[in-house]
Design an enzyme around this catalytic site. Structure first.
Site, PDB file in Angstrom:
ATOM      1  N   THR A  14       0.830  -1.211   0.000  1.00  0.00           N
ATOM      2  CA  THR A  14       0.000   0.000   0.000  1.00  0.00           C
ATOM      3  C   THR A  14       0.858   1.253   0.000  1.00  0.00           C
ATOM      4  O   THR A  14       2.001   1.238   0.492  1.00  0.00           O
ATOM      5  CB  THR A  14      -0.881   0.005   1.274  1.00  0.00           C
ATOM      6  N   TYR A  55      -1.225   0.212  10.514  1.00  0.00           N
ATOM      7  CA  TYR A  55      -1.539  -0.495   9.263  1.00  0.00           C
ATOM      8  C   TYR A  55      -0.349  -0.410   8.300  1.00  0.00           C
ATOM      9  O   TYR A  55       0.151  -1.435   7.804  1.00  0.00           O
ATOM     10  CB  TYR A  55      -2.806   0.103   8.625  1.00  0.00           C
TER      11      TYR A  55
HETATM   12  N1  LIG Z   1      -8.797  -1.204  -0.757  1.00  0.00           N
HETATM   13  C1  LIG Z   1      -7.736  -0.408  -0.910  1.00  0.00           C
HETATM   14  O1  LIG Z   1      -7.842   0.755  -1.321  1.00  0.00           O
HETATM   15  C2  LIG Z   1      -6.349  -0.934  -0.631  1.00  0.00           C
HETATM   16  C3  LIG Z   1      -5.259  -0.079  -0.831  1.00  0.00           C
HETATM   17  C4  LIG Z   1      -3.973  -0.561  -0.589  1.00  0.00           C
HETATM   18  C5  LIG Z   1      -3.786  -1.876  -0.181  1.00  0.00           C
HETATM   19  N2  LIG Z   1      -4.859  -2.688   0.025  1.00  0.00           N
HETATM   20  C6  LIG Z   1      -4.599  -4.069   0.459  1.00  0.00           C
HETATM   21  O2  LIG Z   1      -5.247  -4.952  -0.446  1.00  0.00           O
HETATM   22  C7  LIG Z   1      -5.667  -6.127   0.217  1.00  0.00           C
HETATM   23  C8  LIG Z   1      -7.124  -6.391  -0.069  1.00  0.00           C
HETATM   24  O3  LIG Z   1      -7.907  -5.279   0.365  1.00  0.00           O
HETATM   25  P1  LIG Z   1      -9.483  -5.239   0.138  1.00  0.00           P
HETATM   26  O4  LIG Z   1      -9.867  -3.804   0.031  1.00  0.00           O
HETATM   27  O5  LIG Z   1      -9.834  -6.191  -0.953  1.00  0.00           O
HETATM   28  O6  LIG Z   1      -9.981  -5.768   1.556  1.00  0.00           O
HETATM   29  P2  LIG Z   1     -11.068  -6.901   1.894  1.00  0.00           P
HETATM   30  O7  LIG Z   1     -11.317  -6.807   3.368  1.00  0.00           O
HETATM   31  O8  LIG Z   1     -12.236  -6.776   0.978  1.00  0.00           O
HETATM   32  O9  LIG Z   1     -10.291  -8.255   1.562  1.00  0.00           O
HETATM   33  C9  LIG Z   1      -9.437  -8.908   2.465  1.00  0.00           C
HETATM   34  C10 LIG Z   1      -9.822 -10.395   2.450  1.00  0.00           C
HETATM   35  O10 LIG Z   1      -8.906 -11.117   3.267  1.00  0.00           O
HETATM   36  C11 LIG Z   1      -9.626 -11.995   4.121  1.00  0.00           C
HETATM   37  N3  LIG Z   1      -8.802 -12.185   5.331  1.00  0.00           N
HETATM   38  C12 LIG Z   1      -8.388 -11.244   6.214  1.00  0.00           C
HETATM   39  N4  LIG Z   1      -7.644 -11.812   7.181  1.00  0.00           N
HETATM   40  C13 LIG Z   1      -7.583 -13.146   6.896  1.00  0.00           C
HETATM   41  C14 LIG Z   1      -6.952 -14.259   7.521  1.00  0.00           C
HETATM   42  N5  LIG Z   1      -6.269 -14.113   8.651  1.00  0.00           N
HETATM   43  N6  LIG Z   1      -7.072 -15.469   6.948  1.00  0.00           N
HETATM   44  C15 LIG Z   1      -7.782 -15.637   5.797  1.00  0.00           C
HETATM   45  N7  LIG Z   1      -8.413 -14.623   5.166  1.00  0.00           N
HETATM   46  C16 LIG Z   1      -8.306 -13.387   5.710  1.00  0.00           C
HETATM   47  C17 LIG Z   1     -10.943 -11.282   4.401  1.00  0.00           C
HETATM   48  O11 LIG Z   1     -11.981 -12.148   4.802  1.00  0.00           O
HETATM   49  C18 LIG Z   1     -11.225 -10.632   3.039  1.00  0.00           C
HETATM   50  O12 LIG Z   1     -11.935 -11.505   2.185  1.00  0.00           O
HETATM   51  C19 LIG Z   1      -5.349  -5.923   1.701  1.00  0.00           C
HETATM   52  O13 LIG Z   1      -4.147  -6.584   1.984  1.00  0.00           O
HETATM   53  C20 LIG Z   1      -5.179  -4.412   1.811  1.00  0.00           C
HETATM   54  O14 LIG Z   1      -4.301  -4.087   2.856  1.00  0.00           O
HETATM   55  C21 LIG Z   1      -6.139  -2.250  -0.187  1.00  0.00           C
END
Ligand SMILES: NC(=O)c1ccc[n+]([C@@H]2O[C@H](COP(=O)([O-])OP(=O)(O)OC[C@H]3O[C@@H](n4cnc5c(N)ncnc54)[C@H](O)[C@@H]3O)[C@@H](O)[C@H]2O)c1
Length: 330
Positions: A114, A138
């Site tokens: 990120t 985070y």
């Molecule tokens: N959404 C954004 O703008 C953004 C920006 C930068 C980075 N990210 C990163 O991208 C990734 C996905 O983000 P997102 O927005 O799709 O979030 P999200 O919450 O929709 O997806 C995360 C998924 O991981 C699963 N999960 C979490 N912990 C877990 C565990 N211990 N074991 C198994 N499954 C687990 C959750 O159930 C969920 O389905 C994350 O790592 C986040 O940090 C997101």
């Protein structure tokens, strides 16, 4: 070739899973459904489990050639209130997964990082050389894992790509899947919701920043552009790519263009044809005025550039919001 998508029932992982399948990969999803949704995983094999559960992961890892790791907690504010939760999942859980993958003989690893690893940068646009100085737990948890990947690359021959996303937004153009966060903290779905009849008013945090209209500027990147970058990241590893002497690659994923909160509000109004009800409030502590990526490295190394603009992002998010409401109500 088979890929394990951890966090594949979440927002970005579910889009990446479809992009991988479109590119001919076999895909297995692994998710504990803590913030994910079974319906985002529809049509895929979904193994329900936690990334820290070594016994559950072992047989699944034995069936795949590479992993993509999206599974994390991802709310900046919550990470400040409850850092223990973030370090447990994003550091301890993720390290356990990394060790399980290594023990299973996996040498290709794509990681969701990120722009929060940069904290409040002094120079815009942000390049990969910008110092990584996160300002919340985070961002710190993500930086820790990037460091672990680098160390494992040097010592164990693990080859990895860390993709530093800027603001992920939008939805699959088909309307099949899209952003589902509970609570929703992201601007675009909140702005769209604020233009619907009973939706909550949008809170705008600060209008006195040193930006052209006084509101914060962010680099919004369409989720399917991100998904495409993941496929390219994997292909880069398959080609044996690696910068000289370095087995871990880190690249920014953004458009290189910043949009202000007010610009997003206007885009939402264009998409819905209705006004976005909003209240201009005070600045939120820790919000940098401008976060915009320099994405030249992604272009150079992965041959990737964002194809979709803010209007595409907002209109796809609006289509998804309507589809989802209809399906949810059915
Ligand atoms: N959404 C954004 O703008 C953004 C920006 C930068 C980075 N990210 C990163 O991208 C990734 C996905 O983000 P997102 O927005 O799709 O979030 P999200 O919450 O929709 O997806 C995360 C998924 O991981 C699963 N999960 C979490 N912990 C877990 C565990 N211990 N074991 C198994 N499954 C687990 C959750 O159930 C969920 O389905 C994350 O790592 C986040 O940090 C997101």
């Amino acid at each position: 070739m088979a890929i394990l998508v951890l966090g594949g029932a979440g927002y970005i992982g579910s889009h990446a899973a479809r992009a991988l399948r479109r590119s001919g990969y076999e895909v297995v999803l692994y998710d504990n459904l803590s913030t994910g949704f079974r319906r985002l995983a529809q049509g895929f094999e979904l193994v329900e489990g936690d990334i820290a559960d070594e016994a559950k992961l072992r047989p699944v890892l034995a069936r795949v050639d590479a992993v993509m790791h999206f599974a994390a907690h991802a709310y900046v504010g919550e990470s400040v209130e409850n850092p223990r939760k973030y370090f447990r999942n994003n550091v301890l859980g993720a390290l356990s997964l990394l060790n399980s993958a290594l023990d299973a003989g996996i040498r290709r690893f794509v990681f969701s990082s990120t722009c929060a690893v940069y904290g409040i940068p002094e120079q815009i646009p942000i390049t990969e050389q910008t110092p990584r100085e996160p300002v919340n737990p985070y961002g710190a948890s993500k930086l820790f894992f990037e460091n672990a990947l680098e160390a494992y690359g040097r010592s164990y021959g693990l080859r990895s790509v860390s993709l530093r996303y800027f603001n992920a937004a939008g939805a699959a153009e088909s309307g099949e899947i899209g952003e589902l966060h509970d609570p929703e903290t992201h601007l675009i779905p909140l702005a769209l919701a604020a233009s619907t009849e009973n939706g909550p008013e949008l809170q705008v945090y600060g209008s006195d920043y040193p930006t052209p209209d006084g509101t914060c500027l962010r680099d919004y990147i369409h989720v399917n552009d991100l998904a495409d970058a993941h496929v390219r990241g994997l292909q880069y590893l398959e080609r044996g790519g690696g910068e000289k002497g370095d087995d871990s690659l880190a690249v920014n994923l953004g458009t290189g263009r910043g949009h202000s909160v007010l610009e997003v509000i206007h885009a939402a109004e264009n998409a819905t044809g209705r006004p976005v009800r909003r209240k201009i409030g005070l600045r939120r502590p820790g919000d940098p005025p401008v976060l915009v990526a320099d994405s030249a490295k992604a272009q150079r190394v992965l041959g990737w550039t964002a194809k979709r603009n803010l209007a595409d992002i907002v209109s796809s998010a609006w289509t998804w919001m309507q589809e989802n409401r209809v399906r949810h109500a059915a």
